[in-house]
Design a protein around this motif. Sequence first.
Motif, PDB file in Angstrom:
ATOM      1  N   GLY A 119       1.696   6.745  -6.810  1.00 26.09           N
ATOM      2  CA  GLY A 119       0.625   7.662  -7.179  1.00 26.09           C
ATOM      3  C   GLY A 119       1.034   9.111  -7.014  1.00 26.09           C
ATOM      4  N   ARG A 120       1.745   9.413  -5.924  1.00 27.84           N
ATOM      5  CA  ARG A 120       2.217  10.778  -5.698  1.00 27.84           C
ATOM      6  C   ARG A 120       3.249  11.195  -6.734  1.00 27.84           C
ATOM      7  NH1 ARG A 120       3.565   9.821   0.024  1.00 27.84           N
ATOM      8  NH2 ARG A 120       5.564  10.712  -0.567  1.00 27.84           N
ATOM      9  N   ALA A 132       0.833  -1.203   0.000  1.00 31.48           N
ATOM     10  CA  ALA A 132       0.000   0.000   0.000  1.00 31.48           C
ATOM     11  C   ALA A 132       0.869   1.255   0.000  1.00 31.48           C
ATOM     12  CB  ALA A 132      -0.937  -0.015   1.200  1.00 31.48           C
ATOM     13  N   GLU A 133       1.965   1.219   0.754  1.00 24.42           N
ATOM     14  CA  GLU A 133       2.852   2.386   0.817  1.00 24.42           C
ATOM     15  C   GLU A 133       3.497   2.662  -0.546  1.00 24.42           C
ATOM     16  OE1 GLU A 133       3.374  -0.275   3.024  1.00 24.42           O
ATOM     17  OE2 GLU A 133       2.216   0.615   4.648  1.00 24.42           O
ATOM     18  N   ARG A 134       3.914   1.608  -1.221  1.00 29.04           N
ATOM     19  CA  ARG A 134       4.535   1.779  -2.537  1.00 29.04           C
ATOM     20  C   ARG A 134       3.532   2.280  -3.558  1.00 29.04           C
ATOM     21  NH1 ARG A 134       8.444  -3.514  -2.965  1.00 29.04           N
ATOM     22  NH2 ARG A 134       9.894  -2.841  -1.353  1.00 29.04           N
ATOM     23  N   ARG A 135       2.310   1.780  -3.498  1.00 27.63           N
ATOM     24  CA  ARG A 135       1.270   2.259  -4.411  1.00 27.63           C
ATOM     25  C   ARG A 135       0.993   3.734  -4.166  1.00 27.63           C
ATOM     26  NH1 ARG A 135      -1.086  -2.928  -3.434  1.00 27.63           N
ATOM     27  NH2 ARG A 135      -2.363  -2.043  -1.789  1.00 27.63           N
ATOM     28  N   GLU A 136       0.945   4.122  -2.906  1.00 26.17           N
ATOM     29  CA  GLU A 136       0.681   5.511  -2.558  1.00 26.17           C
ATOM     30  C   GLU A 136       1.819   6.413  -3.047  1.00 26.17           C
ATOM     31  OE1 GLU A 136       0.730   9.160  -0.434  1.00 26.17           O
ATOM     32  OE2 GLU A 136       2.077   7.557   0.151  1.00 26.17           O
ATOM     33  N   LEU A 137       3.064   5.985  -2.849  1.00 21.05           N
ATOM     34  CA  LEU A 137       4.217   6.748  -3.319  1.00 21.05           C
ATOM     35  C   LEU A 137       4.214   6.845  -4.848  1.00 21.05           C
ATOM     36  CD1 LEU A 137       6.874   8.229  -2.914  1.00 21.05           C
ATOM     37  CD2 LEU A 137       8.020   5.989  -2.860  1.00 21.05           C
ATOM     38  N   GLU A 179      -6.212  -2.471  -6.663  1.00 21.43           N
ATOM     39  CA  GLU A 179      -7.438  -2.864  -5.993  1.00 21.43           C
ATOM     40  C   GLU A 179      -7.328  -4.337  -5.627  1.00 21.43           C
ATOM     41  OE1 GLU A 179      -7.889  -1.164  -9.096  1.00 21.43           O
ATOM     42  OE2 GLU A 179      -8.282   0.753  -8.123  1.00 21.43           O
ATOM     43  N   ARG A 192      -2.609   0.810  -8.995  1.00 21.47           N
ATOM     44  CA  ARG A 192      -3.737   1.129  -8.134  1.00 21.47           C
ATOM     45  C   ARG A 192      -3.967   0.018  -7.135  1.00 21.47           C
ATOM     46  NH1 ARG A 192      -8.245   3.196 -12.336  1.00 21.47           N
ATOM     47  NH2 ARG A 192      -7.163   5.036 -13.087  1.00 21.47           N
ATOM     48  N   TRP A 242       0.805   1.694 -13.857  1.00 26.01           N
ATOM     49  CA  TRP A 242       0.000   2.261 -12.766  1.00 26.01           C
ATOM     50  C   TRP A 242      -1.481   1.926 -12.970  1.00 26.01           C
ATOM     51  CZ3 TRP A 242      -0.340   3.886  -8.082  1.00 26.01           C
ATOM     52  CH2 TRP A 242      -1.416   4.639  -7.675  1.00 26.01           C
ATOM     53  N   ASP A 270       1.439  11.783 -10.007  1.00 24.85           N
ATOM     54  CA  ASP A 270       0.712  13.044  -9.888  1.00 24.85           C
ATOM     55  C   ASP A 270       1.642  14.240 -10.096  1.00 24.85           C
ATOM     56  OD1 ASP A 270      -1.945  13.749  -9.466  1.00 24.85           O
ATOM     57  OD2 ASP A 270      -1.516  14.399  -7.408  1.00 24.85           O
TER      58      ASP A 270
END
Length: 66
Positions: free
Chosen positions: A11-12, A4-9, A65, A63, A58, A15
Amino acid sequence: RPTAERRELAGRVLDWTIRNLWMADRGAFAYQGHGRWMNRNIYIRWTQAWMFLGIALWLTKGRGEE
């Protein structure tokens, strides 16, 4: 499998890259962005291909899910 942390990073990073390096008027990503200047050369092999691969990954995996 991305955490989850890698996905969040990821995504940032994606972005930030789209906000700062995407040149909508040219339909391409800038090669480099620095504080005071930007290298707006379009390099298909070194910039565009890798960015579109990253975006595709990505969209299909990043993502994540569950």
